[in-house]
Every structure is written in C-alpha cells, then in structure tokens.
Design a protein around this motif. Structure first.
Motif, PDB file in Angstrom:
ATOM      1  N   GLN A   1     -24.429 -18.112 -22.691  1.00 19.19           N
ATOM      2  CA  GLN A   1     -24.704 -16.675 -22.677  1.00 19.19           C
ATOM      3  C   GLN A   1     -23.509 -15.891 -22.149  1.00 19.19           C
ATOM      4  OE1 GLN A   1     -28.404 -16.884 -20.363  1.00 19.19           O
ATOM      5  NE2 GLN A   1     -29.436 -15.882 -22.080  1.00 19.19           N
ATOM      6  N   LEU A   2     -22.921 -16.362 -21.050  1.00 25.29           N
ATOM      7  CA  LEU A   2     -21.775 -15.668 -20.479  1.00 25.29           C
ATOM      8  C   LEU A   2     -20.560 -15.750 -21.404  1.00 25.29           C
ATOM      9  CD1 LEU A   2     -20.736 -13.990 -18.176  1.00 25.29           C
ATOM     10  CD2 LEU A   2     -20.186 -16.101 -16.950  1.00 25.29           C
ATOM     11  N   ALA A   3     -20.333 -16.906 -22.005  1.00 23.95           N
ATOM     12  CA  ALA A   3     -19.214 -17.058 -22.931  1.00 23.95           C
ATOM     13  C   ALA A   3     -19.373 -16.138 -24.142  1.00 23.95           C
ATOM     14  CB  ALA A   3     -19.095 -18.517 -23.376  1.00 23.95           C
ATOM     15  N   LYS A   4     -20.563 -16.080 -24.703  1.00 22.56           N
ATOM     16  CA  LYS A   4     -20.802 -15.186 -25.842  1.00 22.56           C
ATOM     17  C   LYS A   4     -20.621 -13.728 -25.437  1.00 22.56           C
ATOM     18  CE  LYS A   4     -23.966 -18.281 -28.233  1.00 22.56           C
ATOM     19  NZ  LYS A   4     -25.370 -18.556 -28.562  1.00 22.56           N
ATOM     20  N   HIS A   5     -21.096 -13.380 -24.251  1.00 22.77           N
ATOM     21  CA  HIS A   5     -20.952 -12.006 -23.754  1.00 22.77           C
ATOM     22  C   HIS A   5     -19.474 -11.612 -23.680  1.00 22.77           C
ATOM     23  CE1 HIS A   5     -21.501  -8.480 -21.192  1.00 22.77           C
ATOM     24  NE2 HIS A   5     -20.633  -9.011 -20.343  1.00 22.77           N
ATOM     25  N   TRP A   6     -18.660 -12.460 -23.081  1.00 21.83           N
ATOM     26  CA  TRP A   6     -17.243 -12.127 -22.924  1.00 21.83           C
ATOM     27  C   TRP A   6     -16.442 -12.339 -24.205  1.00 21.83           C
ATOM     28  CZ3 TRP A   6     -17.100 -14.227 -17.304  1.00 21.83           C
ATOM     29  CH2 TRP A   6     -17.201 -13.149 -16.422  1.00 21.83           C
ATOM     30  N   SER A   7     -17.000 -13.067 -25.172  1.00 22.61           N
ATOM     31  CA  SER A   7     -16.255 -13.300 -26.422  1.00 22.61           C
ATOM     32  C   SER A   7     -16.111 -12.035 -27.261  1.00 22.61           C
ATOM     33  CB  SER A   7     -16.918 -14.401 -27.252  1.00 22.61           C
ATOM     34  OG  SER A   7     -18.132 -13.947 -27.819  1.00 22.61           O
ATOM     35  N   HIS A   8     -16.865 -10.998 -26.930  1.00 20.30           N
ATOM     36  CA  HIS A   8     -16.738  -9.736 -27.652  1.00 20.30           C
ATOM     37  C   HIS A   8     -15.441  -9.012 -27.301  1.00 20.30           C
ATOM     38  CE1 HIS A   8     -20.756 -10.020 -29.297  1.00 20.30           C
ATOM     39  NE2 HIS A   8     -21.193 -10.347 -28.098  1.00 20.30           N
TER      40      HIS A   8
ATOM     41  N   ASP B   1     -18.346 -24.437 -26.016  1.00 26.46           N
ATOM     42  CA  ASP B   1     -19.415 -25.146 -26.711  1.00 26.46           C
ATOM     43  C   ASP B   1     -20.567 -25.251 -25.705  1.00 26.46           C
ATOM     44  OD1 ASP B   1     -18.878 -27.368 -25.015  1.00 26.46           O
ATOM     45  OD2 ASP B   1     -17.610 -28.337 -26.512  1.00 26.46           O
ATOM     46  N   ALA B   2     -21.503 -26.145 -25.916  1.00 32.81           N
ATOM     47  CA  ALA B   2     -22.693 -26.205 -25.068  1.00 32.81           C
ATOM     48  C   ALA B   2     -22.417 -26.705 -23.649  1.00 32.81           C
ATOM     49  CB  ALA B   2     -23.752 -27.090 -25.718  1.00 32.81           C
ATOM     50  N   THR B   3     -21.293 -27.389 -23.435  1.00 30.47           N
ATOM     51  CA  THR B   3     -21.044 -27.980 -22.120  1.00 30.47           C
ATOM     52  C   THR B   3     -19.782 -27.491 -21.413  1.00 30.47           C
ATOM     53  OG1 THR B   3     -19.889 -29.860 -23.095  1.00 30.47           O
ATOM     54  CG2 THR B   3     -22.265 -30.103 -22.711  1.00 30.47           C
ATOM     55  N   ARG B   4     -18.952 -26.712 -22.085  1.00 32.59           N
ATOM     56  CA  ARG B   4     -17.732 -26.226 -21.428  1.00 32.59           C
ATOM     57  C   ARG B   4     -17.325 -24.887 -22.008  1.00 32.59           C
ATOM     58  NH1 ARG B   4     -13.931 -25.597 -24.399  1.00 32.59           N
ATOM     59  NH2 ARG B   4     -13.710 -26.598 -26.390  1.00 32.59           N
ATOM     60  N   ALA B   5     -16.633 -24.113 -21.182  1.00 28.76           N
ATOM     61  CA  ALA B   5     -16.141 -22.809 -21.625  1.00 28.76           C
ATOM     62  C   ALA B   5     -14.840 -22.494 -20.905  1.00 28.76           C
ATOM     63  CB  ALA B   5     -17.162 -21.716 -21.341  1.00 28.76           C
ATOM     64  N   SER B   6     -13.946 -21.846 -21.631  1.00 31.03           N
ATOM     65  CA  SER B   6     -12.683 -21.365 -21.077  1.00 31.03           C
ATOM     66  C   SER B   6     -12.587 -19.889 -21.448  1.00 31.03           C
ATOM     67  CB  SER B   6     -11.512 -22.159 -21.663  1.00 31.03           C
ATOM     68  OG  SER B   6     -10.295 -21.677 -21.149  1.00 31.03           O
ATOM     69  N   ILE B   7     -12.538 -19.034 -20.422  1.00 35.97           N
ATOM     70  CA  ILE B   7     -12.592 -17.591 -20.636  1.00 35.97           C
ATOM     71  C   ILE B   7     -11.400 -16.930 -19.957  1.00 35.97           C
ATOM     72  CG2 ILE B   7     -14.002 -15.520 -20.348  1.00 35.97           C
ATOM     73  CD1 ILE B   7     -16.415 -17.506 -19.966  1.00 35.97           C
ATOM     74  N   PRO B   8     -10.406 -16.503 -20.748  1.00 33.89           N
ATOM     75  CA  PRO B   8      -9.241 -15.834 -20.168  1.00 33.89           C
ATOM     76  C   PRO B   8      -9.512 -14.343 -19.970  1.00 33.89           C
ATOM     77  CG  PRO B   8      -8.885 -16.170 -22.508  1.00 33.89           C
ATOM     78  CD  PRO B   8     -10.242 -16.752 -22.173  1.00 33.89           C
ATOM     79  N   LEU B   9      -9.780 -13.971 -18.734  1.00 31.76           N
ATOM     80  CA  LEU B   9     -10.013 -12.571 -18.395  1.00 31.76           C
ATOM     81  C   LEU B   9      -8.714 -11.956 -17.874  1.00 31.76           C
ATOM     82  CD1 LEU B   9     -13.341 -12.991 -16.355  1.00 31.76           C
ATOM     83  CD2 LEU B   9     -13.101 -12.399 -18.768  1.00 31.76           C
ATOM     84  N   PRO B  10      -8.596 -10.640 -17.897  1.00 30.74           N
ATOM     85  CA  PRO B  10      -7.407 -10.013 -17.303  1.00 30.74           C
ATOM     86  C   PRO B  10      -7.234 -10.381 -15.824  1.00 30.74           C
ATOM     87  CG  PRO B  10      -8.589  -8.425 -18.637  1.00 30.74           C
ATOM     88  CD  PRO B  10      -9.452  -9.664 -18.560  1.00 30.74           C
ATOM     89  N   LEU B  11      -8.335 -10.634 -15.116  1.00 22.88           N
ATOM     90  CA  LEU B  11      -8.276 -11.002 -13.698  1.00 22.88           C
ATOM     91  C   LEU B  11      -7.882 -12.455 -13.474  1.00 22.88           C
ATOM     92  CD1 LEU B  11     -11.542  -9.266 -12.436  1.00 22.88           C
ATOM     93  CD2 LEU B  11      -9.193  -8.592 -11.905  1.00 22.88           C
ATOM     94  N   GLY B  12      -8.042 -13.303 -14.513  1.00 19.86           N
ATOM     95  CA  GLY B  12      -7.726 -14.720 -14.383  1.00 19.86           C
ATOM     96  C   GLY B  12      -8.557 -15.563 -15.328  1.00 19.86           C
TER      97      GLY B  12
END
Length: 99
Positions: free
Chosen positions: A20-27, A34-45
């Motif tokens: 849910q969080l990965a999909k939210h930030w993917s916008h 995928d179902a077990t891992r996520a990598s999310i590059p935000l401006p903060l880190g």
C-alpha cells in the motif's frame, strides 16, 4: 557521516502495508516493489522495506543533506495511515553511522 535507521515492527499485515505504501508513493517517485520488498527513493532519502510473515522491516537512509529524524517521521506518519487499525505501529529503531 550518514545515520542509517533500521526498524522492525511486529504485524501479520507486513506485505499489505508495504504494498500500500509503495503504491501510494509510486504516483510521485520511481518505486521498485513486490509483495515482500520495496525500495522507495524519496527526496528526503531512501526507504527500503522487507515484509516477513510476522514483521515489517525498514531501513531509512537519509539523503546526504537530509534529516534522519524527518525521514523517520514522514515514514511513520505514512505507514500508520495504512495501518490505522493497528496504529500507531510500535517500531523498534536502531541507528548506525555510514561513511
């Protein structure tokens, strides 16, 4: 030195919250998940999450000029929105310095 925060929270819904969080930030950001891992590059880190059967693990690596506490706050605020039935999630955080 960069302060890397690693956190763990017990929950049977780790995969659901991660996705849910990965999909939210993917916008807005180039999220890889995928179902077990996520990598999310935000401006903060960089936020890296791992979902297990009974826990959600997260690593927060702030941007070079970022604020570790701000990144932790933004992450917790967002994940608790999706985990509102369990919120606030009881994260246990550890810190380490990285050159």
């Amino acid at each position: 030195m960069t302060v890397i925060r690693t956190g763990t929270v017990p929950t049977a819904h780790a995969s659901r919250y991660l996705q849910q969080l990965a999909k939210h930030w993917s916008h807005k950001f180039a999220v890889d998940f995928d179902a077990t891992r996520a990598s999310i590059p935000l401006p903060l880190g960089l936020v890296t999450m791992t979902a297990g059967a009974d826990a959600l693990g997260v690593e927060l690596a702030p941007a070079p000029d970022g604020e570790p506490e701000r990144l932790r706050h933004v992450f917790e605020e967002h994940i608790n929105r999706f985990a509102f039935r369990e919120a606030p999630l009881p994260f246990t955080w550890t810190e380490r310095e990285q050159a």
